[in-house]
Design a protein around this motif. Structure first.
Motif, PDB file in Angstrom:
ATOM      1  N   PRO A  98       7.243  -6.177  -8.901  1.00  0.00           N
ATOM      2  CA  PRO A  98       8.463  -6.179  -8.093  1.00  0.00           C
ATOM      3  C   PRO A  98       8.267  -6.120  -6.579  1.00  0.00           C
ATOM      4  O   PRO A  98       9.120  -6.608  -5.842  1.00  0.00           O
ATOM      5  CB  PRO A  98       9.230  -4.930  -8.560  1.00  0.00           C
ATOM      6  N   SER A  99       7.169  -5.506  -6.115  1.00  0.00           N
ATOM      7  CA  SER A  99       6.963  -5.463  -4.664  1.00  0.00           C
ATOM      8  C   SER A  99       5.478  -5.530  -4.338  1.00  0.00           C
ATOM      9  O   SER A  99       4.638  -5.107  -5.135  1.00  0.00           O
ATOM     10  CB  SER A  99       7.601  -4.212  -4.050  1.00  0.00           C
ATOM     11  N   PRO A 100       5.136  -6.064  -3.155  1.00  0.00           N
ATOM     12  CA  PRO A 100       3.732  -6.219  -2.782  1.00  0.00           C
ATOM     13  C   PRO A 100       3.098  -4.891  -2.359  1.00  0.00           C
ATOM     14  O   PRO A 100       3.790  -3.946  -1.980  1.00  0.00           O
ATOM     15  CB  PRO A 100       3.789  -7.183  -1.598  1.00  0.00           C
ATOM     16  N   VAL A 101       1.776  -4.868  -2.416  1.00  0.00           N
ATOM     17  CA  VAL A 101       0.995  -3.725  -1.944  1.00  0.00           C
ATOM     18  C   VAL A 101       0.223  -4.193  -0.720  1.00  0.00           C
ATOM     19  O   VAL A 101      -0.721  -4.982  -0.823  1.00  0.00           O
ATOM     20  CB  VAL A 101       0.020  -3.219  -3.028  1.00  0.00           C
ATOM     21  N   LYS A 102       0.641  -3.727   0.454  1.00  0.00           N
ATOM     22  CA  LYS A 102      -0.035  -4.099   1.701  1.00  0.00           C
ATOM     23  C   LYS A 102      -1.360  -3.358   1.811  1.00  0.00           C
ATOM     24  O   LYS A 102      -1.492  -2.226   1.348  1.00  0.00           O
ATOM     25  CB  LYS A 102       0.828  -3.771   2.916  1.00  0.00           C
ATOM     26  N   VAL A 103      -2.327  -4.017   2.437  1.00  0.00           N
ATOM     27  CA  VAL A 103      -3.617  -3.377   2.665  1.00  0.00           C
ATOM     28  C   VAL A 103      -3.386  -2.054   3.397  1.00  0.00           C
ATOM     29  O   VAL A 103      -2.532  -1.950   4.274  1.00  0.00           O
ATOM     30  CB  VAL A 103      -4.577  -4.310   3.447  1.00  0.00           C
ATOM     31  N   GLY A 104      -4.105  -1.028   2.980  1.00  0.00           N
ATOM     32  CA  GLY A 104      -3.963   0.297   3.568  1.00  0.00           C
ATOM     33  C   GLY A 104      -2.905   1.165   2.900  1.00  0.00           C
ATOM     34  O   GLY A 104      -2.805   2.348   3.200  1.00  0.00           O
ATOM     35  N   SER A 105      -2.120   0.571   1.993  1.00  0.00           N
ATOM     36  CA  SER A 105      -1.107   1.347   1.274  1.00  0.00           C
ATOM     37  C   SER A 105      -1.771   2.296   0.289  1.00  0.00           C
ATOM     38  O   SER A 105      -2.861   2.032  -0.217  1.00  0.00           O
ATOM     39  CB  SER A 105      -0.169   0.424   0.485  1.00  0.00           C
TER      40      SER A 105
END
Length: 151
Positions: A98-105
């Protein structure tokens, strides 16, 4: 976070059991690049931090399947079944991103044992798993996974 430890015999009574949440882990650009190398998926939204700054997410994002694969180390934080010879990840019945995982998350996983069934020589559990991003409003992964335990 604490690991639920049960015996093989106790699995039958685990339907509906909420296993809680894991600790958080950070998703790094190095993990994303390694996953890209392993899968051959070098799309710029994952592997080009400069170009990704101007992309739809404002930063590189993890591959959905990378985030899903992190369910493996998360799973070992949530449930330990003793008295078994073999533990098998049997597969997935449904997966959504459902939603992206940004680098550093930072992400973590919560899980509930949805169903338990006895199959010749093993017990199979269906687990509802949600991987969420710290501070996010929607989960990154929603999955129903199947695990088998052989005595």
């Amino acid at each position: 976070m604490s690991t639920t430890t049960v015996t093989f015999e106790e699995l039958a009574g685990m339907e509906g059991h909420d296993l809680g949440y894991t600790g958080y882990i950070e998703v790094t650009q190095e993990q994303i690049d390694t996953f890209a190398d392993a899968t051959g998926d070098h799309q710029w939204i994952h592997t080009d931090p400069e170009k990704a700054k101007d992309g739809p997410f404002g930063a590189p994002i993890a591959h959905g399947f990378l985030t899903l694969s992190l369910a493996i180390p998360f799973w070992t934080e949530l449930l330990d079944v003793t008295g078994v010879k073999t533990k098998v990840n049997y597969g997935l019945e449904k997966v959504r991103f459902p939603s992206p995982v940004k680098v550093g998350s930072k992400i973590r996983m919560g899980a509930t044992i949805a169903d338990v069934s006895e199959i010749a020589g093993c017990v199979q559990i269906g687990v509802d798993q949600i991987i969420e991003v710290e501070g996010g409003t929607k989960p990154a992964v929603v999955a129903h996974s199947l695990y088998r335990f052989y005595a």
